[in-house]
Motif scaffolding. Structure first.
Motif, PDB file in Angstrom:
ATOM      1  N   PHE A  28      16.614  37.103 -25.046  1.00 52.78           N
ATOM      2  CA  PHE A  28      15.306  37.341 -24.443  1.00 52.78           C
ATOM      3  C   PHE A  28      14.457  36.070 -24.381  1.00 52.78           C
ATOM      4  N   VAL A  29      15.098  34.957 -23.976  1.00 54.16           N
ATOM      5  CA  VAL A  29      14.392  33.687 -23.822  1.00 54.16           C
ATOM      6  C   VAL A  29      13.611  33.715 -22.519  1.00 54.16           C
ATOM      7  N   ILE A  30      12.338  33.384 -22.578  1.00 57.24           N
ATOM      8  CA  ILE A  30      11.486  33.351 -21.403  1.00 57.24           C
ATOM      9  C   ILE A  30      11.597  31.995 -20.724  1.00 57.24           C
ATOM     10  N   TRP A  31      11.495  30.934 -21.483  1.00 51.65           N
ATOM     11  CA  TRP A  31      11.731  29.591 -20.961  1.00 51.65           C
ATOM     12  C   TRP A  31      12.167  28.683 -22.103  1.00 51.65           C
ATOM     13  N   CYS A  32      12.832  27.592 -21.723  1.00 50.55           N
ATOM     14  CA  CYS A  32      13.232  26.595 -22.718  1.00 50.55           C
ATOM     15  C   CYS A  32      13.315  25.232 -22.048  1.00 50.55           C
ATOM     16  N   ASP A  33      13.213  24.208 -22.853  1.00 49.93           N
ATOM     17  CA  ASP A  33      13.338  22.823 -22.389  1.00 49.93           C
ATOM     18  C   ASP A  33      14.304  22.115 -23.331  1.00 49.93           C
ATOM     19  N   THR A  34      15.462  21.742 -22.804  1.00 53.58           N
ATOM     20  CA  THR A  34      16.485  21.126 -23.643  1.00 53.58           C
ATOM     21  C   THR A  34      16.107  19.709 -24.046  1.00 53.58           C
ATOM     22  N   ALA A  35      15.375  18.989 -23.213  1.00 51.66           N
ATOM     23  CA  ALA A  35      14.985  17.617 -23.537  1.00 51.66           C
ATOM     24  C   ALA A  35      13.960  17.579 -24.669  1.00 51.66           C
ATOM     25  N   ARG A  36      13.033  18.519 -24.668  1.00 49.80           N
ATOM     26  CA  ARG A  36      11.993  18.562 -25.698  1.00 49.80           C
ATOM     27  C   ARG A  36      12.406  19.378 -26.909  1.00 49.80           C
ATOM     28  N   GLY A  37      13.455  20.209 -26.790  1.00 52.37           N
ATOM     29  CA  GLY A  37      13.937  21.009 -27.906  1.00 52.37           C
ATOM     30  C   GLY A  37      13.056  22.198 -28.219  1.00 52.37           C
ATOM     31  N   ILE A  38      12.567  22.889 -27.178  1.00 51.14           N
ATOM     32  CA  ILE A  38      11.676  24.027 -27.353  1.00 51.14           C
ATOM     33  C   ILE A  38      12.255  25.232 -26.617  1.00 51.14           C
ATOM     34  N   ALA A  39      12.206  26.399 -27.256  1.00 51.97           N
ATOM     35  CA  ALA A  39      12.595  27.648 -26.611  1.00 51.97           C
ATOM     36  C   ALA A  39      11.561  28.714 -26.964  1.00 51.97           C
ATOM     37  N   VAL A  40      11.074  29.434 -25.952  1.00 51.11           N
ATOM     38  CA  VAL A  40      10.102  30.510 -26.150  1.00 51.11           C
ATOM     39  C   VAL A  40      10.802  31.815 -25.828  1.00 51.11           C
ATOM     40  N   PHE A  41      10.746  32.773 -26.766  1.00 51.39           N
ATOM     41  CA  PHE A  41      11.435  34.044 -26.582  1.00 51.39           C
ATOM     42  C   PHE A  41      10.542  35.195 -27.034  1.00 51.39           C
ATOM     43  N   ALA A  42      10.916  36.405 -26.607  1.00 45.15           N
ATOM     44  CA  ALA A  42      10.205  37.618 -26.994  1.00 45.15           C
ATOM     45  C   ALA A  42      11.072  38.372 -28.001  1.00 45.15           C
ATOM     46  N   PRO A  43      10.649  38.457 -29.267  1.00 44.22           N
ATOM     47  CA  PRO A  43      11.453  39.154 -30.278  1.00 44.22           C
ATOM     48  C   PRO A  43      11.453  40.660 -30.043  1.00 44.22           C
ATOM     49  N   ARG A  44      12.539  41.306 -30.433  1.00 44.50           N
ATOM     50  CA  ARG A  44      12.664  42.762 -30.318  1.00 44.50           C
ATOM     51  C   ARG A  44      12.179  43.393 -31.606  1.00 44.50           C
ATOM     52  N   PRO A  45      11.550  44.516 -31.627  1.00 49.12           N
ATOM     53  CA  PRO A  45      11.096  45.274 -30.473  1.00 49.12           C
ATOM     54  C   PRO A  45       9.918  44.566 -29.805  1.00 49.12           C
ATOM     55  N   PHE A  46       9.839  44.688 -28.486  1.00 50.36           N
ATOM     56  CA  PHE A  46       8.751  44.077 -27.748  1.00 50.36           C
ATOM     57  C   PHE A  46       7.429  44.689 -28.193  1.00 50.36           C
ATOM     58  N   ARG A  47       6.400  43.856 -28.257  1.00 54.51           N
ATOM     59  CA  ARG A  47       5.083  44.365 -28.605  1.00 54.51           C
ATOM     60  C   ARG A  47       4.020  43.564 -27.858  1.00 54.51           C
ATOM     61  N   ALA A  48       2.871  44.145 -27.704  1.00 58.48           N
ATOM     62  CA  ALA A  48       1.781  43.503 -26.974  1.00 58.48           C
ATOM     63  C   ALA A  48       0.974  42.626 -27.914  1.00 58.48           C
ATOM     64  N   ASN A  49       0.507  41.524 -27.382  1.00 55.65           N
ATOM     65  CA  ASN A  49      -0.396  40.656 -28.113  1.00 55.65           C
ATOM     66  C   ASN A  49      -1.771  41.319 -28.114  1.00 55.65           C
ATOM     67  N   ARG A  50      -2.402  41.440 -29.250  1.00 54.13           N
ATOM     68  CA  ARG A  50      -3.671  42.174 -29.343  1.00 54.13           C
ATOM     69  C   ARG A  50      -4.828  41.445 -28.666  1.00 54.13           C
ATOM     70  N   THR A  51      -4.801  40.144 -28.616  1.00 53.11           N
ATOM     71  CA  THR A  51      -5.917  39.398 -28.046  1.00 53.11           C
ATOM     72  C   THR A  51      -5.796  39.203 -26.535  1.00 53.11           C
ATOM     73  N   ARG A  52      -4.583  39.296 -25.986  1.00 58.54           N
ATOM     74  CA  ARG A  52      -4.369  39.105 -24.555  1.00 58.54           C
ATOM     75  C   ARG A  52      -3.484  40.217 -24.023  1.00 58.54           C
ATOM     76  N   ASP A  53      -3.486  40.402 -22.724  1.00 61.24           N
ATOM     77  CA  ASP A  53      -2.634  41.409 -22.095  1.00 61.24           C
ATOM     78  C   ASP A  53      -1.286  40.804 -21.727  1.00 61.24           C
ATOM     79  N   GLU A  54      -0.495  40.464 -22.726  1.00 60.05           N
ATOM     80  CA  GLU A  54       0.831  39.900 -22.493  1.00 60.05           C
ATOM     81  C   GLU A  54       1.736  40.242 -23.661  1.00 60.05           C
ATOM     82  N   VAL A  55       3.003  39.961 -23.488  1.00 61.76           N
ATOM     83  CA  VAL A  55       4.001  40.241 -24.518  1.00 61.76           C
ATOM     84  C   VAL A  55       3.920  39.166 -25.599  1.00 61.76           C
TER      85      VAL A  55
END
Length: 70
Positions: A28-55
């Motif tokens: 469940f990787v949303i985006w990643c950058d191999t040169a910078r060594g960063i990966a952003v993913f959504a852990p299971r179970p999916f949940r909403a962020n309380r401060t914003r309307d996003e996962v």
């Protein structure tokens, strides 16, 4: 606009890929950058962020490799 070959997004049109961070497969990787060594993913179970309307997402840093699925 030039596209960086090290940046991968789930909807960039380059097909399905497996993403590994420090040799461990990450789902469940949303985006990643191999040169910078960063990966952003959504852990299971999916949940909403309380401060914003996003996962809720997590960011991993390390050796990021991407493998195409054929």
């Amino acid at each position: 606009m030039a596209r960086s070959e090290s940046f991968h997004h789930y909807n960039d049109g380059r097909g399905l890929r497996n993403v590994y961070v420090n040799g461990n497969k990450v789902d469940f990787v949303i985006w990643c950058d191999t040169a910078r060594g960063i990966a952003v993913f959504a852990p299971r179970p999916f949940r909403a962020n309380r401060t914003r309307d996003e996962v809720y997402t997590r960011r991993l840093r390390g050796s990021v490799t991407v493998e195409n699925i054929q």
